[in-house]
Scaffold this motif. Structure first.
Motif, short mmCIF file in Angstrom:
data_model
loop_
_atom_site.label_atom_id
_atom_site.label_comp_id
_atom_site.label_asym_id
_atom_site.label_seq_id
_atom_site.Cartn_x
_atom_site.Cartn_y
_atom_site.Cartn_z
N LYS A 141 0.83 -1.20 0.00
CA LYS A 141 0.00 0.00 0.00
C LYS A 141 0.88 1.26 0.00
CE LYS A 141 -3.98 -2.12 0.37
NZ LYS A 141 -4.99 -2.08 -0.71
N LEU A 142 0.37 2.30 -0.64
CA LEU A 142 1.06 3.58 -0.64
C LEU A 142 0.16 4.63 -0.01
CD1 LEU A 142 3.37 5.16 -3.20
CD2 LEU A 142 1.44 6.53 -2.39
N TYR A 143 0.69 5.30 1.01
CA TYR A 143 -0.06 6.32 1.73
C TYR A 143 0.62 7.67 1.54
CZ TYR A 143 -2.00 2.21 4.04
OH TYR A 143 -2.61 1.01 4.29
N ALA A 144 -0.18 8.69 1.26
CA ALA A 144 0.33 10.06 1.20
C ALA A 144 0.01 10.73 2.54
CB ALA A 144 -0.32 10.83 0.06
N VAL A 145 1.02 11.36 3.12
CA VAL A 145 0.84 12.07 4.39
C VAL A 145 1.26 13.52 4.19
CG1 VAL A 145 1.49 12.23 6.81
CG2 VAL A 145 1.23 9.98 5.75
N ILE A 146 0.32 14.42 4.31
CA ILE A 146 0.59 15.85 4.12
C ILE A 146 0.93 16.46 5.47
CG2 ILE A 146 -0.43 18.07 3.45
CD1 ILE A 146 -2.21 16.43 1.48
N SER A 147 2.07 17.14 5.53
CA SER A 147 2.45 17.78 6.79
C SER A 147 1.93 19.22 6.80
CB SER A 147 3.96 17.71 7.00
OG SER A 147 4.66 18.27 5.90
N ASP A 148 2.74 20.19 6.44
CA ASP A 148 2.29 21.58 6.44
C ASP A 148 1.41 21.90 5.24
OD1 ASP A 148 3.85 23.11 8.72
OD2 ASP A 148 5.27 21.73 7.78
N LEU A 149 1.85 21.45 4.06
CA LEU A 149 1.20 21.89 2.83
C LEU A 149 1.20 20.79 1.78
CD1 LEU A 149 0.01 24.29 1.17
CD2 LEU A 149 2.37 24.91 0.59
N GLY A 150 0.04 20.55 1.21
CA GLY A 150 -0.08 19.62 0.09
C GLY A 150 -1.03 20.23 -0.92
N ALA A 151 -0.52 21.13 -1.74
CA ALA A 151 -1.36 21.92 -2.62
C ALA A 151 -0.98 21.72 -4.08
CB ALA A 151 -1.24 23.41 -2.27
N SER A 152 -1.96 21.98 -4.95
CA SER A 152 -1.75 21.98 -6.39
C SER A 152 -1.10 20.67 -6.85
CB SER A 152 -0.91 23.21 -6.79
OG SER A 152 -0.95 23.42 -8.17
N GLY A 153 0.08 20.74 -7.49
CA GLY A 153 0.73 19.54 -8.00
C GLY A 153 1.07 18.53 -6.92
N ALA A 166 -3.46 13.71 6.81
CA ALA A 166 -2.91 15.05 7.03
C ALA A 166 -3.16 15.46 8.47
CB ALA A 166 -3.55 16.06 6.08
N ASP A 167 -2.49 16.50 8.91
CA ASP A 167 -2.77 17.09 10.21
C ASP A 167 -4.04 17.94 10.11
OD1 ASP A 167 -1.49 17.74 13.02
OD2 ASP A 167 -2.21 19.64 12.21
N LEU A 256 -9.27 26.67 -4.45
CA LEU A 256 -9.23 26.99 -3.02
C LEU A 256 -8.44 25.94 -2.24
CD1 LEU A 256 -12.91 28.17 -2.36
CD2 LEU A 256 -10.86 29.60 -2.47
N VAL A 257 -7.98 26.34 -1.07
CA VAL A 257 -7.23 25.44 -0.21
C VAL A 257 -7.95 25.34 1.13
CG1 VAL A 257 -5.71 27.26 0.70
CG2 VAL A 257 -4.91 24.89 0.64
N TRP A 258 -7.92 24.15 1.75
CA TRP A 258 -8.65 23.91 2.99
C TRP A 258 -7.71 23.38 4.07
CZ3 TRP A 258 -10.72 22.84 -1.79
CH2 TRP A 258 -11.93 23.48 -2.11
N SER A 259 -8.16 23.49 5.31
CA SER A 259 -7.42 22.88 6.41
C SER A 259 -7.62 21.37 6.34
CB SER A 259 -7.92 23.42 7.75
OG SER A 259 -9.23 22.92 8.02
N GLY A 260 -6.78 20.63 7.06
CA GLY A 260 -6.91 19.19 7.06
C GLY A 260 -8.28 18.74 7.55
N GLU A 261 -8.78 19.43 8.57
CA GLU A 261 -10.09 19.08 9.12
C GLU A 261 -11.19 19.28 8.08
OE1 GLU A 261 -12.13 19.61 13.52
OE2 GLU A 261 -10.79 21.17 12.73
N GLN A 262 -11.14 20.40 7.36
CA GLN A 262 -12.12 20.66 6.30
C GLN A 262 -11.95 19.69 5.14
OE1 GLN A 262 -10.86 24.77 5.79
NE2 GLN A 262 -12.85 25.52 6.52
#
Length: 325
Positions: A141-153, A166-167, A256-262
């Protein structure tokens, strides 16, 4: 008479020779002293460089994944701008992915992302390779984990993963395409500067900032951006599937960009957590082994020294702008 003259002249000659001899000996001693000091300062310089290298490059960075035994979770960093000439280039990320998936000891792969995005070409290359490797190795399995920023590309890449974490305060999304430039036509007119461009195609210079924008060329460029944006949207939809809450959220692909919770509520991510949380709680293999393609220790040392010097110069010259903490 001649004998008397020679007797009187001999002491003077002896004194001259002794003076010359002392001068030459002093010169030789001075050269030896200078050579010894030169050797000492060279030794001191090399010692300083090696000490700084040891401080900047922890020993753990110099160990390879081959030194680890048993099962573990592979970690690959996607940090900074995604571009051909950056650390987060497609070649570096894909090379690390292939190495991790080919390792029989790897139980899962975690992409730890902290990036504002970058080239759609580089991002698409990584996206396609993730899909290919997942099909070849369905048991990994491959998991993506976003720390501070995971935007656009960066989110483009993340959407190819089996799941995204993500956080709660991470910034996620920005599914859009941008292209920006400046127009200097009025400034050139005020300065009395004439622009001369010679082309063999009617629209060859349509992005030239020193010429007025033409309506038909602006429409054409917008179509290019729209096409790229639609490719982005299609890839995210394929990667996320029914998890995306598209209905009732037309702004989802607006850039638009959202928080991890959103983002969790919108289906952009699957859960809240860090890379270590995913390895421990989701994968079940707490040990993380870094597969990220790294610069050589000397390259990293040189870059950090260069950055440090540049920062100090900026501070001394008053060039340091406001920063967020």
């Amino acid at each position: 008479m001649a004998d008397d003259w020679k007797a009187q002249d001999r002491p003077a000659d002896e004194k001259s020779w002794k003076l010359i001899e002392k001068t030459m000996l002093a010169s030789v001693h001075e050269q030896r002293r200078a050579r010894r000091w030169g050797i000492f300062f060279k030794f001191l310089t090399f010692t300083y460089l090696f000490i700084m290298l040891a401080l900047f490059v922890p020993l753990s960075d110099l160990t390879s994944e081959a030194s680890h035994e048993g099962g573990y979770t592979a970690l690959i960093e996607v940090k900074g701008t995604i571009a051909d000439d950056q650390q987060a280039s497609a070649d570096n990320i894909v090379g690390a992915l292939r190495k991790a998936f080919d390792d029989s000891s790897v139980r899962a792969v975690v992409l730890r992302i902290n990036s504002p995005g970058g080239s759609p070409v580089q991002s698409g290359y990584v996206y396609d390779e993730i899909k290919r490797l997942r099909a070849l190795h369905p048991d990994i399995k491959l998991y993506a984990v976003i720390s501070d920023l995971g935007a656009s590309g960066a989110y483009y890449i993340a959407s190819a993963a089996d799941a995204i974490y993500a956080d709660k305060a991470s910034l996620v999304g920005s599914i859009g395409v941008t292209a920006a430039s400046f127009g200097f036509v009025e400034a050139m007119n005020k300065l009395g500067v004439e622009r001369r461009v010679y082309t063999s195609g009617e629209h060859k210079a349509f992005l030239d900032p020193f010429q007025p924008a033409k309506e038909e060329e602006t429409r054409f460029w917008q179509q290019v951006l729209n096409t790229t944006h639609q490719q982005f949207i299609d890839s995210v939809k394929r990667g996320r599937g029914d998890r995306l809450k598209v209905e009732g959220h037309p702004e989802l692909f607006s850039g638009l960009v959202w928080s991890g919770e959103q983002a969790l509520e919108l289906g952009l991510i699957d859960g809240l957590g860090s890379a270590s949380y995913v390895a421990r709680e989701i994968v079940g293999e707490e040990k993380l082994v870094d597969y990220t393609v790294q610069d050589s220790p000397f390259d990293r040392f040189a870059k950090r020294i260069g950055t440090s010097v540049a920062e100090h110069l900026a501070l001394m010259m008053g060039w340091q702008g406001p920063v967020l903490r």
